[in-house]
Design a protein around this motif. Structure first.
Motif, PDB file in Angstrom:
ATOM      1  N   TYR A 294       0.624  -1.194   0.049  1.00  0.00           N
ATOM      2  CA  TYR A 294       0.224  -0.151  -0.435  1.00  0.00           C
ATOM      3  C   TYR A 294       0.863   1.413  -0.116  1.00  0.00           C
ATOM      4  O   TYR A 294       0.659   2.199  -0.590  1.00  0.00           O
ATOM      5  N   LEU A 352      -7.152   0.381  10.659  1.00  0.00           N
ATOM      6  CA  LEU A 352      -6.112   0.674   9.563  1.00  0.00           C
ATOM      7  C   LEU A 352      -7.245  -0.262   8.233  1.00  0.00           C
ATOM      8  O   LEU A 352      -6.895  -0.124   6.737  1.00  0.00           O
ATOM      9  N   ILE A 355      -8.007   2.947   5.427  1.00  0.00           N
ATOM     10  CA  ILE A 355      -7.143   3.287   3.899  1.00  0.00           C
ATOM     11  C   ILE A 355      -7.612   3.980   2.841  1.00  0.00           C
ATOM     12  O   ILE A 355      -8.956   2.714   2.831  1.00  0.00           O
ATOM     13  N   THR A 359      -5.530   8.380   2.150  1.00  0.00           N
ATOM     14  CA  THR A 359      -5.226   8.446   3.823  1.00  0.00           C
ATOM     15  C   THR A 359      -4.528   9.137   4.242  1.00  0.00           C
ATOM     16  O   THR A 359      -3.493   9.166   3.478  1.00  0.00           O
ATOM     17  N   TYR A 361      -1.192   9.502   6.624  1.00  0.00           N
ATOM     18  CA  TYR A 361       0.021   8.448   7.594  1.00  0.00           C
ATOM     19  C   TYR A 361      -0.482   9.186   9.176  1.00  0.00           C
ATOM     20  O   TYR A 361      -1.112   8.569  10.051  1.00  0.00           O
ATOM     21  N   ILE A 365      -2.936   6.181   9.844  1.00  0.00           N
ATOM     22  CA  ILE A 365      -1.931   5.304   9.937  1.00  0.00           C
ATOM     23  C   ILE A 365      -0.944   5.357  11.515  1.00  0.00           C
ATOM     24  O   ILE A 365      -1.657   4.202  11.462  1.00  0.00           O
ATOM     25  N   THR A 453      -7.965  -3.522   2.280  1.00  0.00           N
ATOM     26  CA  THR A 453      -9.345  -3.283   3.479  1.00  0.00           C
ATOM     27  C   THR A 453     -10.135  -4.822   3.497  1.00  0.00           C
ATOM     28  O   THR A 453      -9.930  -4.462   4.789  1.00  0.00           O
TER      29      THR A 453
END
Length: 502
Positions: A294, A352, A355, A359, A361, A365, A453
């Motif tokens: 990703y 998560l 995402i 997205t 970070y 994340i 996902t």
């Protein structure tokens, strides 16, 4: 009272440094080569069909021989097995780094797996027999648990740095200084109590059945990923694994000196640890795989930046292991650390699942990684300690090998199962959204993220299940002094107090 109860090794903390260094080398190797694989493939002209064998050759040898390696440690002595494992792993790494063709590289990877199977259980069992005071044991296993949990993410960082700024071959050569330092330190400071060895004869039928059964199981999951779950070879491998492992259990219940004494795994607490750790690793392997792709493919991160993006998870694991797990392990029951730890990790995994192409970070994340690391670190540490707590010293090697086996099989299942789920979801999304897609590239990326996902949602459920198993199956009291662990197997109960508490 056994002699092991009387002796406290004054060099045990120095020994921990070198044991931890060796464990870090083994755990790093599980992920460091993944980052370098595209470069190695291009350099050596490895075909797409053979590419997976760079990973699979190691996994099969390591996973298949772990129980054998654990019993060898009990027979030969853990220190000797540890040093032989280090020397062999370094030699295999040198061969892999110098490889000029596919065959040599694959052979080196298999050889790494063979010596890794000697090294990993001997490292953990050395801790089990050297650290017997509950508070010291908690600190030692806190360090070991942090390395076991976070080493894979560190491997991504190191693999990215070495591949981007040096050469893929250094992902192999980097093991050599690790091994040399650890071996010199082991010779100088590690003491392996002679009285804790198992002097029984080696169970050769058990070795053959366990090794072939585990190889069939791990390879079955590998083939499921590439050929599909309904392929003839995949089904055949799973059937063979089931027959071999069932036969193995039957043989072990009858032989005088079994490779894996059934008392090690039928104990309720150790069974709960093995099951919950294996499930947790399924989710973790899926995360490393999908989040690496990703960040590099969707977000456009470089290998180095991708590796550093995992650092907060490593920090969370170290904090959870050394500051929460180690401090509370001697005060509260293991299930009250393992269960909540896996559930906190599942909340991080849940974040998560959100995402997308754009997205942030820091906003999503980062907190997901922190929660995941904190939860896993808190759970891993008491789990690894409990897996060898109350075990007879002569069984410490094979009990330690079972920890590694559950993790290795969990990793194989996680890679195959979650990759299959992700691929199916990606294909389905691409077909259903083909008409309204703004561009082919945008559709491919969005389909890829949807597949990730979908698989991460499964990982959330798996982590929740690991937490439930830990809470319901593990019924041991805290791992402090003052008594045996509730639920210890009858054969080890007599030794639990004198060996594990002073």
């Amino acid at each position: 009272m056994p002699e092991t109860a009387q002796f406290v090794d004054p060099r045990r903390w120095k020994a921990l440094i070198f044991i931890a260094l060796a464990q870090l080398m083994v755990v790093l190797d599980a992920t460091i080569v993944n980052i370098a694989l595209p470069s190695a493939q291009a350099d050596l002209g490895i075909s797409d069909g053979n590419r997976q064998w760079v990973i699979t050759a190691y996994a099969l040898a390591f996973g298949g021989l772990l129980l054998f390696g654990g019993r060898i440690a009990d027979l030969w002595g853990r220190k000797q097995t540890f040093i032989v494992g280090l020397a062999g792993f370094a030699a295999a790494s040198a061969i892999g780094g110098a490889a000029l063709n596919t065959g040599v590289l694959l052979g080196a990877r298999a050889l790494q797996g063979v010596f890794g199977a000697l090294l990993a259980p001997s490292a953990l069992s050395l801790l089990a027999v050297m650290f017997t005071d509950p508070k010291e044991r908690a600190k030692a296993f806190g360090v070991f648990g942090a390395i076991a949990g976070g080493g894979g993410a560190v491997g991504l960082i190191l693999g990215g740095v070495l591949t981007e700024y040096m050469d893929w071959r250094w992902t192999f050569f980097v093991n050599i200084p690790f091994a040399i330092v650890a071996a010199i330190g082991a010779v100088a400071v590690i003491r392996d109590p002679v009285e804790s060895r198992n002097t029984s004869r080696l169970d050769v039928p058990g070795v053959l059945l366990a090794t072939s059964g585990l190889v069939s199981l791990v390879y079955g999951f590998t083939r499921a990923e590439s050929d599909g779950w309904s392929a003839g070879l995949t089904i055949g491998l799973f059937v063979a694994a089931a027959v071999l492992l069932i036969t193995f259990v039957a043989v072990e219940s009858r032989v005088k000196a079994p490779l894996l004494p059934l008392r090690v795994i039928t104990d309720r607490n150790r069974g709960g640890v093995y099951a919950s750790l294996g499930l947790a690793i399924i989710g973790m392997f899926g995360l490393f795989l999908f989040l690496t792709y990703y960040m590099q493919v969707v977000k456009g991160y470089s290998p180095v930046r991708t590796g550093f993006a995992f650092l907060p998870m490593v920090a969370g694991m170290i904090t959870g292991s050394t500051q929460i797990g180690a401090r509370l392990m001697t005060r509260v029951p293991a299930r009250l650390l393992m269960g909540p730890g896996f559930l906190v990790a599942s909340v991080g995994m849940l974040l998560l699942t959100q995402i997308d192409l754009d997205t942030s970070y820091p906003a999503l994340i980062l907190p997901g990684f922190l929660l995941l690391g904190l939860g896993m670190g808190t759970a891993f540490m008491p789990a690894m300690s409990l897996a060898t707590h109350g075990v007879e010293p002569r069984d410490a090697g094979v009990a330690s090998a079972m920890v590694n086996t559950s993790q290795q099989v969990g990793g194989a299942i996680g890679t195959a199962l979650l990759n299959t789920i992700a691929a199916s979801a990606t294909t389905a999304y691409a077909k259903s959204h083909a008409a309204g897609a703004p561009s082919r590239t945008a559709l491919e990326l969005q389909s890829m993220v949807h597949g990730y996902t979908a698989a991460i949602w499964w990982a959330v459920g798996i982590l929740v299940l690991a937490g439930v198993i830990a809470i319901t199956m593990v019924n041991a009291g805290h791992q402090g002094g003052g008594g045996t662990v509730a639920g210890s197997d009858e054969g080890a109960a007599e030794d639990a107090i004198p060996v594990m508490a002073h």
